[in-house]
Design a protein around this motif. Structure first.
Motif, PDB file in Angstrom:
ATOM      1  N   PRO A 128       0.039  -5.965  13.028  1.00 44.66           N
ATOM      2  CA  PRO A 128      -0.246  -4.833  12.893  1.00 44.66           C
ATOM      3  C   PRO A 128       0.915  -3.670  12.010  1.00 44.66           C
ATOM      4  O   PRO A 128      -0.181  -2.505  11.657  1.00 44.66           O
ATOM      5  CB  PRO A 128       0.949  -4.812  14.491  1.00 44.66           C
ATOM      6  CG  PRO A 128       1.502  -5.326  14.643  1.00 44.66           C
ATOM      7  CD  PRO A 128       0.932  -6.857  13.100  1.00 44.66           C
ATOM      8  N   LEU A 129       1.336  -4.214  11.594  1.00 41.41           N
ATOM      9  CA  LEU A 129       1.780  -3.367   9.866  1.00 41.41           C
ATOM     10  C   LEU A 129       1.335  -2.554   8.457  1.00 41.41           C
ATOM     11  O   LEU A 129       1.332  -2.291   7.529  1.00 41.41           O
ATOM     12  CB  LEU A 129       3.456  -3.122   9.651  1.00 41.41           C
ATOM     13  CG  LEU A 129       4.072  -3.530  11.054  1.00 41.41           C
ATOM     14  CD1 LEU A 129       5.629  -3.825  11.169  1.00 41.41           C
ATOM     15  CD2 LEU A 129       4.195  -1.942  12.363  1.00 41.41           C
ATOM     16  N   SER A 130       0.109  -4.041   8.392  1.00 43.06           N
ATOM     17  CA  SER A 130      -0.365  -3.877   7.414  1.00 43.06           C
ATOM     18  C   SER A 130      -1.175  -3.252   6.416  1.00 43.06           C
ATOM     19  O   SER A 130      -0.642  -2.560   5.624  1.00 43.06           O
ATOM     20  CB  SER A 130      -1.698  -4.982   6.862  1.00 43.06           C
ATOM     21  OG  SER A 130      -2.687  -4.697   7.964  1.00 43.06           O
ATOM     22  N   ASN A 131      -1.123  -1.822   7.401  1.00 37.27           N
ATOM     23  CA  ASN A 131      -2.107  -0.458   7.118  1.00 37.27           C
ATOM     24  C   ASN A 131      -1.228   0.994   6.505  1.00 37.27           C
ATOM     25  O   ASN A 131      -1.558   1.576   6.478  1.00 37.27           O
ATOM     26  CB  ASN A 131      -2.638  -0.145   7.590  1.00 37.27           C
ATOM     27  CG  ASN A 131      -4.035  -0.938   7.521  1.00 37.27           C
ATOM     28  OD1 ASN A 131      -4.175  -1.816   6.632  1.00 37.27           O
ATOM     29  ND2 ASN A 131      -5.093  -1.087   9.130  1.00 37.27           N
ATOM     30  N   LEU A 132       0.452   0.598   7.090  1.00 38.95           N
ATOM     31  CA  LEU A 132       1.507   1.458   6.993  1.00 38.95           C
ATOM     32  C   LEU A 132       1.726   1.547   5.703  1.00 38.95           C
ATOM     33  O   LEU A 132       2.346   0.188   4.712  1.00 38.95           O
ATOM     34  CB  LEU A 132       2.231   1.076   8.200  1.00 38.95           C
ATOM     35  CG  LEU A 132       1.550   0.992   9.237  1.00 38.95           C
ATOM     36  CD1 LEU A 132       3.014   0.869  10.282  1.00 38.95           C
ATOM     37  CD2 LEU A 132       0.955   2.246   9.584  1.00 38.95           C
ATOM     38  N   ASP A 133       2.902   2.548   5.207  1.00 40.09           N
ATOM     39  CA  ASP A 133       3.193   2.537   3.876  1.00 40.09           C
ATOM     40  C   ASP A 133       4.509   1.497   3.621  1.00 40.09           C
ATOM     41  O   ASP A 133       4.776   1.247   5.049  1.00 40.09           O
ATOM     42  CB  ASP A 133       3.434   3.682   2.809  1.00 40.09           C
ATOM     43  CG  ASP A 133       3.861   4.748   4.087  1.00 40.09           C
ATOM     44  OD1 ASP A 133       5.710   4.338   4.360  1.00 40.09           O
ATOM     45  OD2 ASP A 133       3.829   5.587   4.135  1.00 40.09           O
ATOM     46  N   ALA A 134       5.379   1.620   2.738  1.00 42.42           N
ATOM     47  CA  ALA A 134       6.287   0.327   3.238  1.00 42.42           C
ATOM     48  C   ALA A 134       8.000   0.941   3.578  1.00 42.42           C
ATOM     49  O   ALA A 134       8.247   0.319   4.300  1.00 42.42           O
ATOM     50  CB  ALA A 134       7.301  -0.462   1.560  1.00 42.42           C
ATOM     51  N   LYS A 135       7.978   2.334   3.578  1.00 36.73           N
ATOM     52  CA  LYS A 135       8.887   3.271   4.119  1.00 36.73           C
ATOM     53  C   LYS A 135       8.524   3.226   5.825  1.00 36.73           C
ATOM     54  O   LYS A 135       9.120   2.615   6.538  1.00 36.73           O
ATOM     55  CB  LYS A 135       9.438   4.312   4.142  1.00 36.73           C
ATOM     56  CG  LYS A 135      10.273   5.393   4.880  1.00 36.73           C
ATOM     57  CD  LYS A 135      10.663   6.657   4.069  1.00 36.73           C
ATOM     58  CE  LYS A 135      11.499   7.294   4.347  1.00 36.73           C
ATOM     59  NZ  LYS A 135      12.007   8.358   4.614  1.00 36.73           N
TER      60      LYS A 135
END
Length: 399
Positions: free
Chosen positions: A161-168
Motif C-alpha cells: 500500500p505504500l509503494s506509490n508514496l515518496d520516501a518521507k
C-alpha cells in the motif's frame, strides 16, 4: 477478528508454473504478519488467494473456523487495500468510504457513524467532501484504509500500500499503520518487497522465495538468526557480505581462510589465492566453534553484516586488511565500499571518521559474536545455529 490458516496451499499456472508451492502458515487472531520477498516470490499471489481474487490450485484456506476455498471474496469477511488505492474518482471521500456499506443495505445512521469514526481515527474528517483528485497521495491512502476500516472485517489485507508514496511519506504512513493496528487489533496480512517495512511493521515476518516460505519469525529473530543465506542476504540494509572460504584447524587454532568458490551451490573445489585473508576464529563463541568442527576443510560461506564491521577493535573481534573504494558519508555513520584480495564488493556501515580516502588500505575489525557461517548455495543452511532449533529444522527442510 479471526485467525487465518493456510494448509499446503499452492498456485500453479498453465505450463506447470508454480507461483506458490505448498505454503502452510498459521496467522494468529489480532496478529500483524508481513509477507516479504523479491518480485515473483509468490507473496502477492498468496495474499490474493486469501482474498479470493485468485483460485487456489491445491490446499485449504481457513478464516476463523470456516474453510473459504469456494467462498466468493465479498463473503470472506476481509477488507483489502490495494497498491493503487482503487478509489472511485467521481465520488467524494465520504461516498468512497460509505460505498461498500451501502451495497450491504446498511442503515444510513450506521453508515454515518462508521464513516465518522474511521475519519476521526485517520484524521481525515476535513476531507470528507473532497474528490480523490483533490487529495495528496498520503491522503488517498488514508481514504483507502478508511474504506477498509468501516467494514469492520475479520482481517485486513494490504498489497504494497505504500509503494506509490515518496520516501518521507512512506515512513510517516508506516508509523500510522502501526498505530492503527495497535488501536484496532484486527488480524492484518501485509505484503511488501521492502524489508525495512517488514521489520518495522510485523509482529512476524514471512520471507518468501520462489513460492516457498524460507523463514517465518519475529523481525529480530529473522535478523539475528537467519535460517539460510537467502534470508540473511535479504533482511538487512545494506545487505550482508558473503565470503567463500574454508574452515581450517591447525594445532587447535581455528581460522577461516578466504577463497574463491566454484559454481553456485557446489561444495568443495576451492582455489585459494596466495594473498587471501585469514580470519582468526579464536573469539568465536564456543558453541559455534563446536558446530563448525565437522566443517573443517570444507567449503563454507562466511556472512558479515555491514554494521558488524568496525574501524576500532571491539570485544570478540578479529582483523582483516581491506582497500577502500568508495566512501558515502551519512552523518553519524558512513557506508564504505571496500575490497579484499579475494572479494571485490564488501560494504561496511562504519562510524564516521574524517580523513579516509578512496584507494587507501586499512584494517577493519569483524565482530565475530555476530558472524554467520553458511553452506554454499543461494539457500545454504546457517551452520551457526544449533541443529535442534525450530528455525534450523526449517533450514534443513528447505536445503
Amino acid at each position: 477478528m479471526a485467525r487465518v490458516d493456510l494448509e499446503k496451499v499452492s498456485k500453479i499456472y498453465p505450463g506447470n508454473v508454480k507461483a506458490v508451492d505448498s505454503v502452510s502458515l498459521q496467522i494468529r487472531d489480532r496478529e500483524f504478519i508481513v509477507l516479504v520477498g523479491p518480485s515473483g516470490c509468490g507473496k502477492s499471489t498468496t495474499l490474493r488467494m486469501i482474498a479470493g481474487l485468485e483460485e487456489i490450485s491445491d490446499g485449504i484456506i481457513r478464516i476463523g473456523d470456516r474453510v473459504v476455498n469456494d467462498v466468493p471474496p465479498k463473503s470472506r469477511d476481509i477488507a483489502m487495500v490495494f497498491q493503487n488505492y482503487a478509489l472511485y474518482p467521481h465520488m467524494s471521500v465520504y461516498k468512497n468510504m460509505a460505498f461498500g456499506l451501502k451495497l450491504r443495505r446498511m442503515p444510513r445512521a450506521e453508515i454515518n457513524k462508521r464513516v465518522a469514526e474511521a475519519a476521526k481515527i485517520l484524521e481525515i474528517e476535513h476531507l470528507l467532501e473532497r474528490k480523490p483528485k483533490q487529495l495528496s497521495g498520503g491522503q488517498r491512502q488514508r481514504v483507502a484504509v478508511g474504506r477498509a476500516i468501516v467494514r469492520e472485517p475479520a482481517a485486513f489485507l494490504f498489497d504494497e500500500p505504500l509503494s506509490n508514496l515518496d520516501a518521507k511519506l512512506r515512513v510517516t504512513t508506516r508509523a500510522e499503520l502501526k498505530r492503527l493496528h495497535q488501536r484496532l487489533k484486527t488480524t492484518t496480512i501485509y505484503v511488501t518487497h521492502d524489508q525495512e517495512e517488514a521489520m518495522t511493521l510485523g509482529d512476524r515476518i514471512v520471507v518468501m522465495k520462489d513460492g516457498l516460505i524460507q523463514q517465518a519469525d519475529t523481525p529480530l529473530n529473522t535478523y539475528n538468526r537467519p535460517v539460510n543465506r537467502f534470508v540473511a542476504g535479504f533482511i538487512g540494509m545494506p545487505p550482508m557480505n558473503f565470503f567463500n572460504g574454508a574452515i581450517r584447524n591447525s594445532n587447535g587454532r581455528m581460522t577461516f581462510e578466504e577463497g574463491r568458490g566454484g559454481a553456485a551451490g557446489v561444495s568443495g573445489g576451492l582455489t585459494f589465492p596466495d594473498n587471501g585473508f585469514t580470519l582468526s576464529l579464536d573469539a568465536l563463541p564456543q558453541a559455534v566453534r563446536d558446530r563448525l568442527v565437522s566443517r573443517v576443510g570444507v567449503h563454507v560461506v562466511l556472512g558479515i553484516r555491514p554494521e558488524h564491521l568496525h574501524l576500532e577493535p571491539v570485544q570478540g573481534s578479529s582483523a582483516i586488511k581491506v582497500r577502500l573504494n568508495v566512501i558515502e558519508p551519512l552523518g553519524n555513520d558512513m557506508d564504505v565500499y571496500m575490497s579484499t584480495s579475494g572479494h571485490d564488493q564488501v560494504v561496511g556501515r562504519l562510524e564516521a571518521r574524517a580523513g579516509m580516502q578512496a584507494g587507501a588500505e586499512t584494517t577493519v575489525h569483524v565482530d565475530l559474536r555476530k558472524a554467520h557461517f553458511f553452506e554454499p548455495g543461494d539457500t545454504g543452511m546457517n551452520l551457526s545455529l544449533e541443529t535442534t532449533s525450530p528455525v534450523n529444522e526449517l533450514a534443513h527442510a528447505l536445503a
